[in-house]
Design a protein around this motif. Sequence first.
Motif, PDB file in Angstrom:
ATOM      1  N   SER A 354      -1.358  -3.754   4.818  1.00  0.00           N
ATOM      2  CA  SER A 354      -0.204  -4.263   4.075  1.00  0.00           C
ATOM      3  C   SER A 354      -0.650  -5.244   2.995  1.00  0.00           C
ATOM      4  O   SER A 354      -0.179  -5.211   1.845  1.00  0.00           O
ATOM      5  CB  SER A 354       0.792  -4.912   5.029  1.00  0.00           C
ATOM      6  OG  SER A 354       1.309  -3.958   5.927  1.00  0.00           O
ATOM      7  N   LEU A 355      -1.563  -6.157   3.336  1.00  0.00           N
ATOM      8  CA  LEU A 355      -2.048  -7.139   2.369  1.00  0.00           C
ATOM      9  C   LEU A 355      -2.829  -6.468   1.245  1.00  0.00           C
ATOM     10  O   LEU A 355      -2.715  -6.851   0.045  1.00  0.00           O
ATOM     11  CB  LEU A 355      -2.908  -8.180   3.063  1.00  0.00           C
ATOM     12  CG  LEU A 355      -2.154  -9.114   4.026  1.00  0.00           C
ATOM     13  CD1 LEU A 355      -3.139 -10.039   4.740  1.00  0.00           C
ATOM     14  CD2 LEU A 355      -1.111  -9.942   3.282  1.00  0.00           C
ATOM     15  N   GLU A 356      -3.664  -5.461   1.553  1.00  0.00           N
ATOM     16  CA  GLU A 356      -4.402  -4.748   0.522  1.00  0.00           C
ATOM     17  C   GLU A 356      -3.454  -4.023  -0.436  1.00  0.00           C
ATOM     18  O   GLU A 356      -3.677  -3.972  -1.662  1.00  0.00           O
ATOM     19  CB  GLU A 356      -5.366  -3.752   1.167  1.00  0.00           C
ATOM     20  CG  GLU A 356      -6.547  -4.416   1.851  1.00  0.00           C
ATOM     21  CD  GLU A 356      -7.417  -3.402   2.564  1.00  0.00           C
ATOM     22  OE1 GLU A 356      -6.982  -2.229   2.683  1.00  0.00           O
ATOM     23  OE2 GLU A 356      -8.508  -3.785   3.053  1.00  0.00           O
ATOM     24  N   THR A 357      -2.357  -3.459   0.099  1.00  0.00           N
ATOM     25  CA  THR A 357      -1.359  -2.797  -0.757  1.00  0.00           C
ATOM     26  C   THR A 357      -0.717  -3.792  -1.707  1.00  0.00           C
ATOM     27  O   THR A 357      -0.508  -3.515  -2.912  1.00  0.00           O
ATOM     28  CB  THR A 357      -0.295  -2.123   0.108  1.00  0.00           C
ATOM     29  OG1 THR A 357      -0.924  -1.156   0.963  1.00  0.00           O
ATOM     30  CG2 THR A 357       0.770  -1.425  -0.739  1.00  0.00           C
ATOM     31  N   LEU A 358      -0.377  -4.972  -1.197  1.00  0.00           N
ATOM     32  CA  LEU A 358       0.246  -6.007  -2.022  1.00  0.00           C
ATOM     33  C   LEU A 358      -0.715  -6.474  -3.114  1.00  0.00           C
ATOM     34  O   LEU A 358      -0.316  -6.690  -4.274  1.00  0.00           O
ATOM     35  CB  LEU A 358       0.691  -7.185  -1.153  1.00  0.00           C
ATOM     36  CG  LEU A 358       1.897  -6.936  -0.244  1.00  0.00           C
ATOM     37  CD1 LEU A 358       2.146  -8.158   0.645  1.00  0.00           C
ATOM     38  CD2 LEU A 358       3.136  -6.625  -1.061  1.00  0.00           C
ATOM     39  N   SER A 367       5.725  -2.511 -10.929  1.00  0.00           N
ATOM     40  CA  SER A 367       7.135  -2.949 -10.872  1.00  0.00           C
ATOM     41  C   SER A 367       7.712  -2.844  -9.464  1.00  0.00           C
ATOM     42  O   SER A 367       8.751  -3.437  -9.155  1.00  0.00           O
ATOM     43  CB  SER A 367       7.967  -2.127 -11.863  1.00  0.00           C
ATOM     44  OG  SER A 367       7.899  -0.750 -11.511  1.00  0.00           O
ATOM     45  N   ARG A 368       7.024  -2.085  -8.617  1.00  0.00           N
ATOM     46  CA  ARG A 368       7.531  -1.947  -7.232  1.00  0.00           C
ATOM     47  C   ARG A 368       7.061  -3.080  -6.336  1.00  0.00           C
ATOM     48  O   ARG A 368       7.267  -3.059  -5.134  1.00  0.00           O
ATOM     49  CB  ARG A 368       7.030  -0.613  -6.650  1.00  0.00           C
ATOM     50  CG  ARG A 368       7.601   0.614  -7.352  1.00  0.00           C
ATOM     51  CD  ARG A 368       7.020   1.863  -6.762  1.00  0.00           C
ATOM     52  NE  ARG A 368       5.561   1.869  -6.890  1.00  0.00           N
ATOM     53  CZ  ARG A 368       4.773   2.651  -6.210  1.00  0.00           C
ATOM     54  NH1 ARG A 368       5.279   3.498  -5.315  1.00  0.00           N
ATOM     55  NH2 ARG A 368       3.457   2.609  -6.405  1.00  0.00           N
ATOM     56  N   PHE A 373       6.493  -5.855  -1.338  1.00  0.00           N
ATOM     57  CA  PHE A 373       6.320  -7.151  -0.658  1.00  0.00           C
ATOM     58  C   PHE A 373       7.254  -7.272   0.549  1.00  0.00           C
ATOM     59  O   PHE A 373       6.850  -7.695   1.624  1.00  0.00           O
ATOM     60  CB  PHE A 373       6.553  -8.284  -1.659  1.00  0.00           C
ATOM     61  CG  PHE A 373       6.387  -9.631  -1.031  1.00  0.00           C
ATOM     62  CD1 PHE A 373       5.114 -10.190  -0.858  1.00  0.00           C
ATOM     63  CD2 PHE A 373       7.500 -10.361  -0.597  1.00  0.00           C
ATOM     64  CE1 PHE A 373       4.965 -11.437  -0.280  1.00  0.00           C
ATOM     65  CE2 PHE A 373       7.342 -11.593  -0.014  1.00  0.00           C
ATOM     66  CZ  PHE A 373       6.074 -12.142   0.154  1.00  0.00           C
ATOM     67  N   ARG A 374       8.521  -6.905   0.307  1.00  0.00           N
ATOM     68  CA  ARG A 374       9.473  -7.001   1.413  1.00  0.00           C
ATOM     69  C   ARG A 374       9.058  -6.079   2.576  1.00  0.00           C
ATOM     70  O   ARG A 374       9.094  -6.454   3.738  1.00  0.00           O
ATOM     71  CB  ARG A 374      10.875  -6.641   0.922  1.00  0.00           C
ATOM     72  CG  ARG A 374      11.506  -7.733   0.058  1.00  0.00           C
ATOM     73  CD  ARG A 374      12.979  -7.442  -0.156  1.00  0.00           C
ATOM     74  NE  ARG A 374      13.189  -6.166  -0.840  1.00  0.00           N
ATOM     75  CZ  ARG A 374      13.219  -6.053  -2.172  1.00  0.00           C
ATOM     76  NH1 ARG A 374      13.029  -7.085  -2.968  1.00  0.00           N
ATOM     77  NH2 ARG A 374      13.452  -4.868  -2.715  1.00  0.00           N
ATOM     78  N   GLU A 375       8.650  -4.850   2.207  1.00  0.00           N
ATOM     79  CA  GLU A 375       8.250  -3.899   3.259  1.00  0.00           C
ATOM     80  C   GLU A 375       7.007  -4.368   3.995  1.00  0.00           C
ATOM     81  O   GLU A 375       6.935  -4.350   5.228  1.00  0.00           O
ATOM     82  CB  GLU A 375       7.991  -2.531   2.613  1.00  0.00           C
ATOM     83  CG  GLU A 375       7.617  -1.464   3.630  1.00  0.00           C
ATOM     84  CD  GLU A 375       7.361  -0.120   2.968  1.00  0.00           C
ATOM     85  OE1 GLU A 375       6.810   0.768   3.666  1.00  0.00           O
ATOM     86  OE2 GLU A 375       7.707   0.056   1.798  1.00  0.00           O
ATOM     87  N   SER A 376       5.994  -4.841   3.304  1.00  0.00           N
ATOM     88  CA  SER A 376       4.747  -5.305   3.925  1.00  0.00           C
ATOM     89  C   SER A 376       4.963  -6.576   4.730  1.00  0.00           C
ATOM     90  O   SER A 376       4.369  -6.780   5.801  1.00  0.00           O
ATOM     91  CB  SER A 376       3.687  -5.532   2.837  1.00  0.00           C
ATOM     92  OG  SER A 376       3.390  -4.316   2.178  1.00  0.00           O
TER      93      SER A 376
END
Length: 549
Positions: A354-358, A367-368, A373-376
Amino acid sequence: MRLRTRLALAFALLALVPLAVVVPLSLNRLRTTLSRELDTRMEGATTSAQEALERSAERARRAIEELVESTAMEDLARDARESPTRAIQADTAEGLMKSRGLTVLSLFDRQGLTLSSGHLPARRGDPDPELFAVTQQKTPKPVPVRVSVRSDEGLKDVPALVTARPKDYGDLRLWVVGGVLLDEGLAQHLARITQAEVSLRSGGAEVAHAGSAAPPTVERVLTLGDAAEVRLIFSRAAVLEAERGVTGAFLLLAASGLGFAVLLGLLMSLRITRPVEALTEGARRVAEGARDVQVTVQASGEVEQLVRAFNHMTSELRSTTERLVASERIAAWQEVARRLAHEIKNPLTPIQMSLETLLAAQSAQDSRFPALFRESAAVVLEEVDRLRRIVDEFSRFARLPKPQLEPVDLGELAQSVLSLYATPPEGITLLPTLQTGVVAKADRDQLTQVLVNLVKNAEEAMKDKGGSVRVRVKGTETDAIVEVEDTGPGIPPEHRARIFEPYFTTKEGGTGLGLAIAARILQEHGGKLEVSGEPGQGARFSVVLPRAL
């Protein structure tokens, strides 16, 4: 029955069996010996009485023969030939009778007329057929006859032993008939030499009696023709008294022997069983978990070797157990660390992803980013919460407090736990079977935790298909038991050996510490948690605690 009691009874039995055999045989032999001795004494006394009668008869025979051959009788016969009435007077026979020690004496002529009678002077000039009949006897020995004598009551017949001899002078023949009366004096003499009661009887009546014999008695009878009989009456009282005395002595000896055997048996059994009881107590303490047990009782022989072997065994057991416990503790914590690392590693992967995706979205000015952020953040928070639960349960397992034991009614406790599930999930039925009065010493809170965990597990096992949960409380003489049984899929045999291990679970999302904590709580209580049931037919967990009596 205790070994000590059995050994004491065995000693008593070993003493009693020989006594039970020897005493009756000895008493029977004693009775036989005493009876034989009495028979011998009676035979001897009877023989003595017979000989005494024969001696009296012999003295009477010799006295008559001496009288017939005496010069006095010669002179009497000569004078009687010349003048019978002047030579033979009424008292002539009496003088001759007393001088010869006789008690019966009569002088007869050829026709049987009494010329003079020493025992009955009044018979002079009268016939005496019974006494004169002795002259017809062919034997020179005295024979028994009845002789009439005068007494205070008048004439009476008395038995006597008499013999007859003729005295001839020229053409004159006198008959001398004499002997001894069987009277009181003879009875006393016989009683004295036989030590018996003597009864002289004639014609069915007693004519003389002497001595006494205490009952019970036995008799011996000497028959003297038709004239008389002599009854010798012997007492068996002395024999019975001797028999009772010896019997009492035997019984006292038997009782003393039995008492001594019981006392010796108690002492020997105490000496033998004391080491055995000490070993039994030591083994019981070892079974309860003590490892420093040493038996210090004194013993000898094989028992001493057994005591030494036991003490050596417990010493080795203690050191071996300490090493084993240390090894198990290290192995257990190694396994816990491995399990904990595995459980913690699982949440870290989605957090990292999740952190790597953010970071990638933020670097690309995607733009997403707000939506990502909310999902992670939600994923990270969920996994962090999971980590917190894992750490909390691990902390609770590692720092389980020492139980505070007090009497707890398991029926009442189970009822209070089931009240938490008053409205079970749809399709699940609770079936309580609670026996009252089943009390165990336990920590109420910890035991409640165990039961809640078992009931919860049973419900979760049937959440898909439904079923029933049966909760039983029952007791035996030594154990208090709570059973939680469900109708779910059961536990596969290959999993039963591991279900109480920390972090072993077959449930999705489970930590594997619930049953491990329950098993450890019961272990701290001195009890155990058991599992049973056939696969596909449900599972049954049994809480077993020592019953408080």
